[in-house]
Motif scaffolding. Structure first.
Motif, mmCIF file in Angstrom:
data_model
loop_
_atom_site.group_PDB
_atom_site.id
_atom_site.type_symbol
_atom_site.label_atom_id
_atom_site.label_comp_id
_atom_site.label_asym_id
_atom_site.label_seq_id
_atom_site.Cartn_x
_atom_site.Cartn_y
_atom_site.Cartn_z
ATOM 1 N N GLN A 1 11.620 -12.934 17.366
ATOM 2 C CA GLN A 1 11.223 -12.455 18.605
ATOM 3 C C GLN A 1 10.294 -13.589 19.587
ATOM 4 O O GLN A 1 9.402 -14.028 18.431
ATOM 5 N N VAL A 2 10.517 -13.980 20.396
ATOM 6 C CA VAL A 2 9.738 -15.142 21.121
ATOM 7 C C VAL A 2 9.496 -14.490 22.268
ATOM 8 O O VAL A 2 9.151 -13.426 23.006
ATOM 9 N N GLN A 3 8.089 -14.913 22.228
ATOM 10 C CA GLN A 3 7.169 -14.419 23.611
ATOM 11 C C GLN A 3 6.316 -15.359 24.146
ATOM 12 O O GLN A 3 5.777 -16.277 23.614
ATOM 13 N N LEU A 4 5.889 -15.094 26.176
ATOM 14 C CA LEU A 4 5.275 -16.060 26.446
ATOM 15 C C LEU A 4 4.390 -15.169 26.650
ATOM 16 O O LEU A 4 4.174 -13.982 27.297
ATOM 17 N N VAL A 5 2.845 -15.716 26.754
ATOM 18 C CA VAL A 5 1.264 -15.141 26.904
ATOM 19 C C VAL A 5 0.657 -15.876 27.787
ATOM 20 O O VAL A 5 1.203 -17.309 27.640
ATOM 21 N N GLU A 6 0.685 -15.449 28.935
ATOM 22 C CA GLU A 6 0.265 -16.248 29.737
ATOM 23 C C GLU A 6 -1.956 -15.646 29.775
ATOM 24 O O GLU A 6 -1.781 -14.818 30.274
ATOM 25 N N SER A 7 -2.445 -16.445 30.583
ATOM 26 C CA SER A 7 -3.675 -16.038 30.620
ATOM 27 C C SER A 7 -4.293 -17.217 31.548
ATOM 28 O O SER A 7 -4.003 -18.283 32.164
ATOM 29 N N GLY A 8 -5.678 -16.965 32.229
ATOM 30 C CA GLY A 8 -6.280 -18.224 32.886
ATOM 31 C C GLY A 8 -6.307 -17.699 34.615
ATOM 32 O O GLY A 8 -7.016 -18.323 35.365
ATOM 33 N N GLY A 9 -5.985 -16.672 34.582
ATOM 34 C CA GLY A 9 -6.231 -16.019 37.082
ATOM 35 C C GLY A 9 -7.409 -15.246 36.589
ATOM 36 O O GLY A 9 -7.726 -15.516 36.203
ATOM 37 N N GLY A 10 -7.178 -15.166 37.875
ATOM 38 C CA GLY A 10 -8.486 -14.855 38.401
ATOM 39 C C GLY A 10 -8.636 -15.134 39.930
ATOM 40 O O GLY A 10 -7.829 -14.721 40.665
ATOM 41 N N LEU A 11 -10.009 -14.026 40.765
ATOM 42 C CA LEU A 11 -10.311 -14.149 42.004
ATOM 43 C C LEU A 11 -10.750 -15.354 42.048
ATOM 44 O O LEU A 11 -11.711 -16.056 41.800
ATOM 45 N N VAL A 12 -10.976 -16.578 42.999
ATOM 46 C CA VAL A 12 -11.061 -17.504 43.412
ATOM 47 C C VAL A 12 -11.360 -17.718 44.269
ATOM 48 O O VAL A 12 -10.747 -17.626 45.211
ATOM 49 N N GLN A 13 -12.644 -18.704 45.206
ATOM 50 C CA GLN A 13 -12.689 -18.825 46.467
ATOM 51 C C GLN A 13 -12.474 -19.706 47.277
ATOM 52 O O GLN A 13 -11.378 -20.988 46.293
ATOM 53 N N PRO A 14 -11.119 -19.957 48.565
ATOM 54 C CA PRO A 14 -10.784 -20.855 49.476
ATOM 55 C C PRO A 14 -11.273 -22.324 48.968
ATOM 56 O O PRO A 14 -12.718 -22.158 48.897
ATOM 57 N N GLY A 15 -10.548 -22.723 47.975
ATOM 58 C CA GLY A 15 -11.294 -24.388 48.036
ATOM 59 C C GLY A 15 -11.181 -24.566 45.789
ATOM 60 O O GLY A 15 -11.504 -25.928 45.730
ATOM 61 N N GLY A 16 -10.990 -23.436 45.565
ATOM 62 C CA GLY A 16 -11.442 -23.583 44.233
ATOM 63 C C GLY A 16 -10.479 -23.876 43.755
ATOM 64 O O GLY A 16 -9.402 -24.251 43.591
ATOM 65 N N SER A 17 -10.859 -23.932 42.280
ATOM 66 C CA SER A 17 -9.429 -24.170 41.113
ATOM 67 C C SER A 17 -10.113 -22.960 39.572
ATOM 68 O O SER A 17 -10.732 -22.955 39.506
ATOM 69 N N ASN A 76 3.185 -25.334 22.104
ATOM 70 C CA ASN A 76 3.765 -24.607 22.969
ATOM 71 C C ASN A 76 3.959 -24.281 23.432
ATOM 72 O O ASN A 76 3.910 -23.403 24.360
ATOM 73 N N THR A 77 3.270 -25.009 24.018
ATOM 74 C CA THR A 77 2.352 -24.612 25.835
ATOM 75 C C THR A 77 2.094 -25.294 26.997
ATOM 76 O O THR A 77 2.627 -26.167 26.627
ATOM 77 N N VAL A 78 2.465 -24.588 28.100
ATOM 78 C CA VAL A 78 2.730 -25.262 29.508
ATOM 79 C C VAL A 78 1.061 -24.889 30.343
ATOM 80 O O VAL A 78 1.003 -23.667 30.201
ATOM 81 N N TYR A 79 1.064 -25.350 31.231
ATOM 82 C CA TYR A 79 -0.668 -25.469 32.282
ATOM 83 C C TYR A 79 0.235 -25.616 33.201
ATOM 84 O O TYR A 79 1.116 -26.352 33.179
ATOM 85 N N LEU A 80 -0.802 -24.896 34.487
ATOM 86 C CA LEU A 80 -1.108 -25.277 35.761
ATOM 87 C C LEU A 80 -2.242 -25.564 35.795
ATOM 88 O O LEU A 80 -2.827 -24.308 35.956
ATOM 89 N N GLN A 81 -2.697 -26.788 36.388
ATOM 90 C CA GLN A 81 -3.890 -26.788 36.695
ATOM 91 C C GLN A 81 -3.681 -27.194 38.531
ATOM 92 O O GLN A 81 -2.990 -27.237 38.979
ATOM 93 N N MET A 82 -4.393 -25.735 39.170
ATOM 94 C CA MET A 82 -4.860 -25.233 40.397
ATOM 95 C C MET A 82 -5.554 -25.790 40.940
ATOM 96 O O MET A 82 -6.767 -25.198 41.012
ATOM 97 N N ASN A 83 -6.092 -27.061 41.985
ATOM 98 C CA ASN A 83 -6.864 -27.397 42.607
ATOM 99 C C ASN A 83 -6.700 -27.389 44.485
ATOM 100 O O ASN A 83 -5.518 -26.402 44.664
ATOM 101 N N ASN A 84 -7.672 -27.018 45.113
ATOM 102 C CA ASN A 84 -7.838 -27.014 46.255
ATOM 103 C C ASN A 84 -7.670 -26.085 46.831
ATOM 104 O O ASN A 84 -5.913 -25.599 48.102
ATOM 105 N N LEU A 85 -7.498 -24.780 46.314
ATOM 106 C CA LEU A 85 -6.487 -23.086 46.281
ATOM 107 C C LEU A 85 -6.933 -22.567 47.728
ATOM 108 O O LEU A 85 -7.662 -22.371 48.338
ATOM 109 N N LYS A 86 -5.352 -21.919 48.413
ATOM 110 C CA LYS A 86 -6.133 -21.425 49.718
ATOM 111 C C LYS A 86 -5.120 -19.862 49.208
ATOM 112 O O LYS A 86 -4.751 -18.970 48.980
ATOM 113 N N PRO A 87 -5.207 -19.175 50.880
ATOM 114 C CA PRO A 87 -5.463 -18.230 50.570
ATOM 115 C C PRO A 87 -3.883 -17.511 50.171
ATOM 116 O O PRO A 87 -3.804 -16.762 50.043
ATOM 117 N N GLU A 88 -2.760 -18.179 50.783
ATOM 118 C CA GLU A 88 -1.270 -18.209 50.488
ATOM 119 C C GLU A 88 -1.538 -18.430 49.476
ATOM 120 O O GLU A 88 0.034 -17.496 49.032
#
Length: 120
Positions: A1-17, A76-88
């Motif tokens: 059985q294969v599974q993907l487990v995500e982490s790292g989401g949350g609430l951030v202010q505009p311009g944050g990471s 076996n991990t993929v990352y997404l670095q998100m900078n300068n976040l916007k409300p959209e």
């Protein structure tokens, strides 16, 4: 059985990471492409970024220059670095991976999703 487990989401202010992680586990033989999609309320799921096993990347125009996808093949991990976040950018983010296991030749697996909210 294969599974993907995500982490790292949350609430951030505009311009944050934020940095999202997605780890694949189970009876994995090989992993080809990995990627991130997102789905905002009332909208269709859309591709955010993808990366091949060789490291070639592809981004949605809306995130180019702000988001960076990377992977650690040993983990076996993929990352997404998100900078300068916007409300959209607010959405549920899903990772996926094309995985060959010891019992299935190859199929696409999805994570459960992690909420990213950009708001002041």
């Amino acid at each position: 059985q294969v599974q993907l487990v995500e982490s790292g989401g949350g609430l951030v202010q505009p311009g944050g990471s934020l940095r999202l992680s997605c780890a694949a586990s189970g009876s994995i033989f090989s992993i080809n492409a990995m990627g991130w999609y997102r789905q905002a309320p009332g909208k269709e799921r859309e591709l955010v970024a993808a990366i091949t096993s060789g490291g070639s990347t592809n981004y949605a125009d809306s995130v180019k220059g702000r988001f960076t996808i990377s992977r650690d093949n040993a983990k076996n991990t993929v990352y997404l670095q998100m900078n300068n976040l916007k409300p959209e950018d607010t959405a549920v983010y899903y990772c996926n991976a094309d995985i060959a296991s010891f019992t299935v030749l190859s199929r696409r697996y999805w994570g459960q999703g992690t909420q990213v909210t950009v708001s002041s």
